[in-house]
Design a protein around this motif. Structure first.
Motif, mmCIF file in Angstrom:
data_model
loop_
_atom_site.group_PDB
_atom_site.id
_atom_site.type_symbol
_atom_site.label_atom_id
_atom_site.label_comp_id
_atom_site.label_asym_id
_atom_site.label_seq_id
_atom_site.Cartn_x
_atom_site.Cartn_y
_atom_site.Cartn_z
ATOM 1 N N LYS A 283 14.624 2.665 -0.227
ATOM 2 C CA LYS A 283 13.167 2.380 -0.255
ATOM 3 C C LYS A 283 12.833 1.964 -1.659
ATOM 4 N N TRP B 225 0.910 -1.145 0.050
ATOM 5 C CA TRP B 225 0.065 -0.049 -0.004
ATOM 6 C C TRP B 225 0.933 1.200 0.144
ATOM 7 N N PHE B 226 1.801 1.315 0.896
ATOM 8 C CA PHE B 226 2.832 2.624 0.763
ATOM 9 C C PHE B 226 3.542 2.472 -0.414
ATOM 10 N N ASN B 227 4.086 1.351 -1.026
ATOM 11 C CA ASN B 227 4.739 1.217 -2.330
ATOM 12 C C ASN B 227 4.064 1.791 -3.439
ATOM 13 N N LYS C 87 2.144 4.444 -4.478
ATOM 14 C CA LYS C 87 2.235 5.582 -4.852
ATOM 15 C C LYS C 87 3.877 5.777 -5.562
ATOM 16 N N ARG C 88 4.712 5.173 -4.757
ATOM 17 C CA ARG C 88 6.082 5.329 -5.256
ATOM 18 C C ARG C 88 6.344 4.891 -6.525
#
Length: 504
Positions: free
Chosen positions: A126, A10-12, A14-15
């Motif tokens: 990251k 989920w955090f990844n 966007k990146r």
């Protein structure tokens, strides 16, 4: 694990979409980076000197700012090390990455700004995780810890308000607090200056950890892994760390070390991911493990330019922007960064294997080559030829260096290769023949000079004693970290120095 992976995914998301955007719109991304760099630094001493505020076109940037080497910026770096600020970059500079180069006695001190750490080096770390977990959604890498093999740092001898050291040590020292919970061993061990003490303490501290990933320079990891096996009495690293699945490597070409890693680790359990992370910046990540090339990371606060390798010594070489590069041409890299390096020549060469997206392989160093007779051997040629010779003779190389043998009244010119084998070939003459032919296949200039032995005689191979290169690096005070043996030299200074230790 599915829950943890889902949260990370989920955090990844966007990146990963930002990385995809940069791949689709690379030129626009790079222009945005350059505009931001110029705007951020316009009130620095450097910005005032070259009037950054009035630069509003790429051709103005290229015409106004000269190509820089370390010797050109050294006076400014010395002032930064003495505590002055706002010279090359507006934010405080208190960390300096000390060059690990072995070809110069004088070290380089590369300024590392907060932006360079946060938006470049840490973002690269990251992104490795983001790209890897996207490739392997069911990975267990987050279940354990990453083992990091770093260098050391110390207080700047010119100002007690700043520090210098190996880049990896600087990054470890500045990691966010949460990162220390997912890495091993403790920073106090990783940052030890004395390599052999570090080796013993790292082994002791990690034997009972659940290590799932490794990151660092392959040559030094081989030393560590062999030591771990020796202390543990095990036959395979996976007997110690059964959940180990990833090695993130860089610094040297991995191909010469692959067979050695396969002998220590279970190949079916391991993934290998190459990165290009230097003192000056984080440049590339292997985003497809079936493709050895790396993706050029375009939104890390670095603007790229390129000089064709064949023109590197021209008085006014043509400098190309990203949109002008071609496939399979060797280019010297010029960078402008959020650490205050402006049109800086870092000394590495690459060649692009894809332009949609921009993917590349490291091909060598601008100062590490053999061209004593017009043969223009670069590291890329040497690495591939060594790999071919090893494959055909069932040999494994530990380390090597090549240099010219100069002509005199009694002999023709030739190349000497000082090679330390992990597994020597049964017939060294066969290895020599395979190496010679592979170099001719790789390089038409070398082939022409070798024609009928008219200019160049066949190579001369000298077998190094075991641990020769390790002992040489130890003598130089360059054990561990990002230190490495230079592969090629255009004179005999280095090879003769190492040869003097071959009988000790």
């Amino acid at each position: 694990m599915p829950l943890i992976n889902s949260i990370v995914s989920w955090f990844n998301t966007k990146r990963l979409s930002e990385i995809d955007f940069a791949k689709k719109y690379p030129i626009e991304t790079q222009h945005e980076v350059l505009t931001k760099l110029l705007d951020t630094a316009r009130n620095t001493e450097w910005g005032n000197k070259y009037d950054f505020q009035s630069i509003n076109a790429l051709n103005q940037f290229k015409e106004r700012l000269p190509i820089q080497t370390y010797e050109d910026i050294e006076p400014y770096v010395d002032r930064l090390r003495q505590g002055e600020q706002n010279i090359l970059w507006p934010s405080e500079i208190k960390w300096f990455a000390k060059s690990s180069g072995t070809t110069h006695s004088k070290s380089k001190f590369i300024p590392v700004s907060k932006e360079a750490m946060e938006d470049c080096h840490f973002r690269g770390g990251k992104d490795i995780l983001a790209l890897y977990t996207s490739l392997f959604p069911e990975t267990g890498i987050l279940k354990g810890k990453g083992l990091t093999l770093g260098g050391s740092h110390q207080i700047n001898n010119l100002s007690n308000e700043s520090y210098f050291g190996d880049l990896s040590a600087i990054l470890i020292q500045n990691l966010p607090f949460w990162a220390h919970f997912i890495r091993t061993p403790d920073s106090a061990i990783v940052l030890l200056d004395e390599w052999e003490e570090k080796l013993n303490k790292m082994t002791e501290a990690t034997l009972n950890e659940n290590v799932t990933s490794l990151s660092g320079v392959p040559s030094w990891y081989l030393v560590l892994l062999k030591h771990v096996l020796k202390v543990s009495g095990k036959q395979s690293i996976h007997d110690i760390w059964p959940n180990l699945e990833l090695f993130v490597h860089g610094g040297v070409c991995f191909d010469p070390y692959r067979n050695q890693f396969n002998s220590l680790l279970a190949p079916e359990k391991m993934n290998y991911m190459e990165t290009y992370n230097a003192s000056e910046g984080f440049f590339g990540i292997q985003d497809d493990l079936n493709d050895e090339a790396m993706l050029l990371m375009l939104d890390y606060g670095i603007y790229y330019e390129f000089i064709p390798f064949e023109n590197i010594n021209d008085e006014n070489p043509k400098v190309l922007s990203l949109e002008d590069v071609e496939l399979h041409t060797h280019y010297a890299i010029i960078i402008t960064t959020n650490g205050g390096l402006w049109r800086y020549q870092i000394g590495d060469t690459i060649r692009f294997t894809s332009l949609k997206p921009y993917k590349f392989k490291i091909s060598g160093r601008t100062k590490l080559f053999i061209n004593a007779f017009g043969e223009e051997i670069i590291i890329d040629n040497a690495e591939k030829a060594m790999q071919t010779a090893c494959t055909k003779t069932n040999a494994i190389i530990k380390d090597y260096i090549g240099a010219p043998i100069f002509m005199d009244n009694n002999r023709k010119g030739a190349h000497q290769w000082l090679i330390e084998f992990e597994k020597a070939p049964v017939n060294i003459d066969e290895f020599n023949y395979m190496l010679d032919n592979a170099l001719m296949n790789q390089n038409s200039d070398y082939e022409a000079k070798r024609y009928k032995n008219i200019t160049l005689d066949k190579p001369v191979i000298t077998i190094a004693r075991q641990d020769l290169f390790y002992d040489w690096l130890k003598k130089k005070g360059k054990l561990g970290g990002q230190n490495k043996v230079p592969r090629l030299a255009n004179n005999r200074d280095l090879i003769d120095e190492i040869l003097d230790m071959n009988q000790i």
